[in-house]
Design a protein around this motif. Structure first.
Motif, PDB file in Angstrom:
ATOM      1  N   LEU A  40       3.672   2.813  -8.572  1.00  0.00           N
ATOM      2  CA  LEU A  40       2.969   4.111  -8.778  1.00  0.00           C
ATOM      3  C   LEU A  40       1.690   3.916  -7.901  1.00  0.00           C
ATOM      4  N   CYS A  41       1.437   4.975  -6.973  1.00  0.00           N
ATOM      5  CA  CYS A  41       0.028   4.888  -6.354  1.00  0.00           C
ATOM      6  C   CYS A  41      -1.046   5.668  -7.250  1.00  0.00           C
ATOM      7  N   ARG A  42      -2.187   4.923  -7.410  1.00  0.00           N
ATOM      8  CA  ARG A  42      -3.072   5.209  -8.187  1.00  0.00           C
ATOM      9  C   ARG A  42      -4.072   6.639  -7.614  1.00  0.00           C
ATOM     10  N   SER A  43      -3.719   6.319  -6.515  1.00  0.00           N
ATOM     11  CA  SER A  43      -4.679   7.355  -5.707  1.00  0.00           C
ATOM     12  C   SER A  43      -3.853   8.753  -5.636  1.00  0.00           C
ATOM     13  N   CYS A  44      -2.709   8.798  -5.238  1.00  0.00           N
ATOM     14  CA  CYS A  44      -2.178   9.955  -5.199  1.00  0.00           C
ATOM     15  C   CYS A  44      -0.965  10.427  -6.202  1.00  0.00           C
ATOM     16  N   SER A  45      -0.810   9.314  -6.934  1.00  0.00           N
ATOM     17  CA  SER A  45       0.186   9.669  -8.119  1.00  0.00           C
ATOM     18  C   SER A  45       1.600   9.488  -7.674  1.00  0.00           C
TER      19      SER A  45
ATOM     20  N   CYS B 166       0.975  -1.209  -0.002  1.00  0.00           N
ATOM     21  CA  CYS B 166       0.013  -0.064   0.113  1.00  0.00           C
ATOM     22  C   CYS B 166       0.821   1.201   0.032  1.00  0.00           C
ATOM     23  N   CYS B 167       0.234   2.455  -0.490  1.00  0.00           N
ATOM     24  CA  CYS B 167       1.098   3.566  -0.584  1.00  0.00           C
ATOM     25  C   CYS B 167       1.651   4.112   0.647  1.00  0.00           C
ATOM     26  N   LEU B 168       3.015   4.505   0.622  1.00  0.00           N
ATOM     27  CA  LEU B 168       3.703   5.085   1.686  1.00  0.00           C
ATOM     28  C   LEU B 168       3.165   6.444   1.966  1.00  0.00           C
ATOM     29  N   HIS B 169       2.447   7.111   1.104  1.00  0.00           N
ATOM     30  CA  HIS B 169       2.133   8.298   1.584  1.00  0.00           C
ATOM     31  C   HIS B 169       0.492   8.559   1.702  1.00  0.00           C
ATOM     32  N   CYS B 170      -0.178   7.993   1.002  1.00  0.00           N
ATOM     33  CA  CYS B 170      -1.647   8.019   1.277  1.00  0.00           C
ATOM     34  C   CYS B 170      -2.281   6.677   1.909  1.00  0.00           C
ATOM     35  N   HIS B 171      -1.654   5.857   1.861  1.00  0.00           N
ATOM     36  CA  HIS B 171      -1.901   4.157   2.505  1.00  0.00           C
ATOM     37  C   HIS B 171      -3.122   3.510   1.405  1.00  0.00           C
TER      38      HIS B 171
HETATM   39 ZN   LIG Z   1      -0.796   7.113  -2.438  1.00  0.00          ZN
END
Ligand SMILES: [Zn+2]
Length: 316
Positions: free
Chosen positions: A52-57, A27-32
């Motif tokens: 690549l995080c699809r939520s926060c790019s 899961c994303c390190l920035h927005c989880h």
């Molecule tokens: Zn993210």
């Protein structure tokens, strides 16, 4: 999942990190967010997956924001180094085992110990707790002659608990130990053995209302004021255990901590001439090893798990 064969294979080593870092899936390190796309591999480390995080790019990879990121040594060398630290090899032994330059090995070991100390969970003790202090010979790095001379003179007194003599300044730093009977331990290097020095450490570590057992050293005399039930044992009178409430159990003693000191003494033995600057790292590392109650591969798993936790805490 974790075996030594796996740790000498880079790809499997990265898999171990992923499994321990993201047990529920990446899961994303920035927005989880769990909406993650795999995006190729690192250019110099082919087993290091990029995302690549699809939520926060935002982008990250397997090692982003971990102690293992941004070093020239392959991940497997770091992990093996950590395994050997868990087996309590000295920095010099690790350099030999992994065929590393001794300075490199020293740096890596220091960073790994530092990482463990920064990430280890804060321990709070309660119930029946023993407090005691010992003194370790530890000089300053860069003065090897002074350190060696002091060690020769002091070897027999290391970790012996010579009263009130040791201070950081005298290159004989005191170590305060607090141990919950049948529980965890907390050890801290002290500047000196004064009430003002131990007061905040004890209050931050031992839950108020706990029963605290010490010897009769006067630095512990204000424990009742600090909110504890205080029982003392008189070492000088040869009294090591006393049955205070007459039920046949000798509860007034600091034997649990005495036992721990001998474990600590054995643990520190392979490491010659630890400086005052580094001693807290060795103490913190051993505190974690002791409290997690694991050895070998199981310990390695706990050490990696701890190091890939997101936010390092900053405690002593
Ligand atoms: Zn993210």
């Amino acid at each position: 999942m974790l075996n030594i064969q796996a740790l000498i294979d880079d790809a499997r080593c990265f898999q171990v990190i992923r499994d321990l870092r993201w047990p529920q899936g990446v899961c994303c390190l920035h927005c989880h967010s769990a909406q993650i796309l795999q995006q190729g591999h690192d250019e110099t480390q082919p087993a290091r997956q990029r995302y690549l995080c699809r939520s926060c790019s935002r982008r990250f990879d397997d090692l982003t924001e971990t102690i293992f990121a941004g070093h020239h040594q392959p991940l497997r060398v770091w992990v093996l180094c950590l395994y050997f630290l868990g087996l309590n090899l000295s920095n010099e032994q690790i350099a030999r085992e992994l065929d590393l330059d001794p300075d490199d090995a020293q740096r890596m070991c220091t960073q790994l110990r530092q990482g463990i100390v920064e990430h280890k969970p804060q321990v709070v003790l309660s119930g029946a707790v023993e407090c005691d202090e010992v003194y370790v010979i530890a000089g300053h790095k860069g003065h090897p002659e002074a350190v060696q001379k002091k060690q020769r003179l002091g070897r027999r007194r290391r970790l012996k608990g010579e009263r009130g003599r040791g201070t950081l300044e005298k290159e004989k730093p005191p170590i305060l130990g607090m141990i919950q009977r049948t529980g965890e331990v907390v050890i801290r290097m002290l500047e000196n053995v004064q009430q003002a020095t131990i007061d905040p450490i004890i209050r931050a570590t031992i839950r108020p209302g706990s029963v605290v057992y010490t010897d009769e050293y006067d630095i512990y005399s204000r424990l009742p004021e600090w909110g504890y039930l205080h029982h003392t044992v008189c070492h000088a009178a040869g009294e090591f255990a006393r049955d205070e409430d007459g039920d046949g159990f000798c509860e007034v003693h600091v034997n649990t901590l005495e036992g721990f000191w001998s474990l600590l003494r054995s643990w520190l033995r392979p490491h010659r001439g630890i400086s005052q600057e580094k001693l807290p790292l060795y103490l913190g590392f051993f505190e974690f090893v002791h409290n997690v109650r694991k050895r070998g591969k199981a310990l390695l798993k706990s050490l990696i798990e701890l190091l890939v936790q997101p936010t390092p805490r900053n405690t002593g």
